[in-house]
Design a protein around this motif. Structure first.
Motif, PDB file in Angstrom:
ATOM      1  N   PRO A  96     -22.673   8.508  26.978  1.00 37.88           N
ATOM      2  CA  PRO A  96     -21.224   8.733  27.074  1.00 37.88           C
ATOM      3  C   PRO A  96     -20.454   7.496  26.602  1.00 37.88           C
ATOM      4  O   PRO A  96     -20.850   6.359  26.878  1.00 37.88           O
ATOM      5  CB  PRO A  96     -21.003   8.975  28.566  1.00 37.88           C
ATOM      6  CG  PRO A  96     -22.316   9.493  29.057  1.00 37.88           C
ATOM      7  CD  PRO A  96     -23.354   8.759  28.245  1.00 37.88           C
ATOM      8  N   ALA A  97     -19.385   7.753  25.879  1.00 30.15           N
ATOM      9  CA  ALA A  97     -18.524   6.674  25.385  1.00 30.15           C
ATOM     10  C   ALA A  97     -17.269   6.610  26.241  1.00 30.15           C
ATOM     11  O   ALA A  97     -17.005   7.512  27.046  1.00 30.15           O
ATOM     12  CB  ALA A  97     -18.146   6.942  23.928  1.00 30.15           C
ATOM     13  N   LYS A  98     -16.518   5.554  26.082  1.00 29.22           N
ATOM     14  CA  LYS A  98     -15.162   5.479  26.642  1.00 29.22           C
ATOM     15  C   LYS A  98     -14.242   5.673  25.442  1.00 29.22           C
ATOM     16  O   LYS A  98     -14.328   4.924  24.470  1.00 29.22           O
ATOM     17  CB  LYS A  98     -14.913   4.126  27.290  1.00 29.22           C
ATOM     18  CG  LYS A  98     -15.803   3.855  28.486  1.00 29.22           C
ATOM     19  CD  LYS A  98     -15.576   2.445  29.006  1.00 29.22           C
ATOM     20  CE  LYS A  98     -16.562   2.109  30.114  1.00 29.22           C
ATOM     21  NZ  LYS A  98     -16.503   0.682  30.472  1.00 29.22           N
ATOM     22  N   ALA A  99     -13.416   6.693  25.497  1.00 31.27           N
ATOM     23  CA  ALA A  99     -12.551   7.012  24.357  1.00 31.27           C
ATOM     24  C   ALA A  99     -11.136   7.284  24.829  1.00 31.27           C
ATOM     25  O   ALA A  99     -10.933   7.921  25.865  1.00 31.27           O
ATOM     26  CB  ALA A  99     -13.093   8.232  23.617  1.00 31.27           C
ATOM     27  N   SER A 100     -10.178   6.803  24.068  1.00 28.73           N
ATOM     28  CA  SER A 100      -8.777   7.088  24.373  1.00 28.73           C
ATOM     29  C   SER A 100      -7.970   7.064  23.084  1.00 28.73           C
ATOM     30  O   SER A 100      -8.296   6.349  22.134  1.00 28.73           O
ATOM     31  CB  SER A 100      -8.213   6.072  25.373  1.00 28.73           C
ATOM     32  OG  SER A 100      -8.312   4.766  24.871  1.00 28.73           O
ATOM     33  N   VAL A 101      -6.905   7.857  23.080  1.00 21.38           N
ATOM     34  CA  VAL A 101      -5.981   7.885  21.952  1.00 21.38           C
ATOM     35  C   VAL A 101      -5.055   6.678  22.087  1.00 21.38           C
ATOM     36  O   VAL A 101      -4.586   6.366  23.179  1.00 21.38           O
ATOM     37  CB  VAL A 101      -5.157   9.197  21.948  1.00 21.38           C
ATOM     38  CG1 VAL A 101      -4.165   9.219  20.793  1.00 21.38           C
ATOM     39  CG2 VAL A 101      -6.083  10.403  21.899  1.00 21.38           C
ATOM     40  N   ILE A 102      -4.817   6.004  20.974  1.00 18.50           N
ATOM     41  CA  ILE A 102      -3.934   4.831  20.965  1.00 18.50           C
ATOM     42  C   ILE A 102      -2.948   4.951  19.801  1.00 18.50           C
ATOM     43  O   ILE A 102      -3.122   5.785  18.916  1.00 18.50           O
ATOM     44  CB  ILE A 102      -4.724   3.501  20.842  1.00 18.50           C
ATOM     45  CG1 ILE A 102      -5.518   3.462  19.532  1.00 18.50           C
ATOM     46  CG2 ILE A 102      -5.633   3.295  22.043  1.00 18.50           C
ATOM     47  CD1 ILE A 102      -6.095   2.105  19.190  1.00 18.50           C
ATOM     48  N   GLN A 103      -1.948   4.109  19.812  1.00 20.23           N
ATOM     49  CA  GLN A 103      -1.046   3.984  18.671  1.00 20.23           C
ATOM     50  C   GLN A 103      -1.687   3.039  17.659  1.00 20.23           C
ATOM     51  O   GLN A 103      -2.485   2.183  18.027  1.00 20.23           O
ATOM     52  CB  GLN A 103       0.304   3.404  19.116  1.00 20.23           C
ATOM     53  CG  GLN A 103       1.094   4.319  20.031  1.00 20.23           C
ATOM     54  CD  GLN A 103       1.488   5.611  19.348  1.00 20.23           C
ATOM     55  OE1 GLN A 103       2.006   5.603  18.229  1.00 20.23           O
ATOM     56  NE2 GLN A 103       1.217   6.729  19.999  1.00 20.23           N
ATOM     57  N   GLU A 127      -9.405   4.357  20.420  1.00 22.78           N
ATOM     58  CA  GLU A 127     -10.228   3.225  20.829  1.00 22.78           C
ATOM     59  C   GLU A 127     -11.498   3.828  21.413  1.00 22.78           C
ATOM     60  O   GLU A 127     -11.441   4.702  22.271  1.00 22.78           O
ATOM     61  CB  GLU A 127      -9.529   2.371  21.877  1.00 22.78           C
ATOM     62  CG  GLU A 127     -10.400   1.180  22.291  1.00 22.78           C
ATOM     63  CD  GLU A 127      -9.743   0.328  23.352  1.00 22.78           C
ATOM     64  OE1 GLU A 127      -9.088  -0.665  22.974  1.00 22.78           O
ATOM     65  OE2 GLU A 127      -9.889   0.666  24.545  1.00 22.78           O
ATOM     66  N   LEU A 128     -12.648   3.371  20.916  1.00 23.26           N
ATOM     67  CA  LEU A 128     -13.933   3.915  21.327  1.00 23.26           C
ATOM     68  C   LEU A 128     -14.843   2.771  21.739  1.00 23.26           C
ATOM     69  O   LEU A 128     -14.978   1.791  21.005  1.00 23.26           O
ATOM     70  CB  LEU A 128     -14.566   4.707  20.179  1.00 23.26           C
ATOM     71  CG  LEU A 128     -15.838   5.472  20.503  1.00 23.26           C
ATOM     72  CD1 LEU A 128     -15.528   6.675  21.383  1.00 23.26           C
ATOM     73  CD2 LEU A 128     -16.525   5.930  19.228  1.00 23.26           C
TER      74      LEU A 128
END
Length: 173
Positions: A96-103, A127-128
């Motif tokens: 599992p990765a840590k993923a989030s949408v960023i500007q 950001e991954l």
């Protein structure tokens, strides 16, 4: 230890055809601890310590690597969830990765050559964070969830961060 901000199109080795590390770094007997492919940019660690090189690059040590990805399309919550749960690729399941949408980061340098832009297709930034390092893993993960990577920049490896290191520059630490 040396931190290097690798430009797009540079091979992560000291010899071979085309631009490589020797075009930027004039230090003898250091080697990359992990690699970035020619099409990726950002943080590369180099060291003359084989044991440290192994600890940084070998997957069994779970060294977290942080990437910024510009992907084709407007990223969905479903795709982010899939990345966070792990993806089954041809060579096995990713952790599992840590993923989030960023500007899009405002500090980001211009890439030469620029990414391809399609007038009717937006792009998104993610950001991954992963703890593995399979061949072209990040690109394959984003493609698998339907959002091909257009630009990939590594900004961190464990406690080591790119910070304000200019493109093509290196710093001894």
């Amino acid at each position: 230890m040396v931190l290097f901000n690798k430009p797009f199109g540079v091979l992560c080795q000291f010899s071979g055809k085309g631009k490589n590390l020797s075009n930027y770094i004039d230090i003898k007997n250091i080697y990359p601890a992990g690699r970035l492919d020619k099409d990726s940019e950002g943080l590369v660690l180099l060291t003359d310590d084989g044991k440290l090189q192994h600890q940084i690059s070998h997957p069994k040590f779970d060294k977290e690597k942080t990437y910024l990805l510009q992907v084709e399309g407007k990223i969905t919550d479903k795709a982010i969830t899939q990345l966070c749960q792990g993806i089954t690729l041809k060579d096995g399941r990713t952790k599992p990765a840590k993923a989030s949408v960023i500007q899009q980061p405002d500090w980001l340098w211009h890439r030469n050559p620029p990414i391809r832009i399609r007038q009717n297709i937006p792009t998104s930034w993610i950001e991954l964070k992963i703890t593995e390092g399979k061949n072209r893993q990040v690109r394959r993960m984003s493609a698998h969830v339907g959002f091909p990577t257009l630009r990939l920049i590594r900004i961190g490896i464990g406690k080591f961060q790119l910070k304000q290191l200019k493109l093509g520059d290196y710093e001894r630490i």
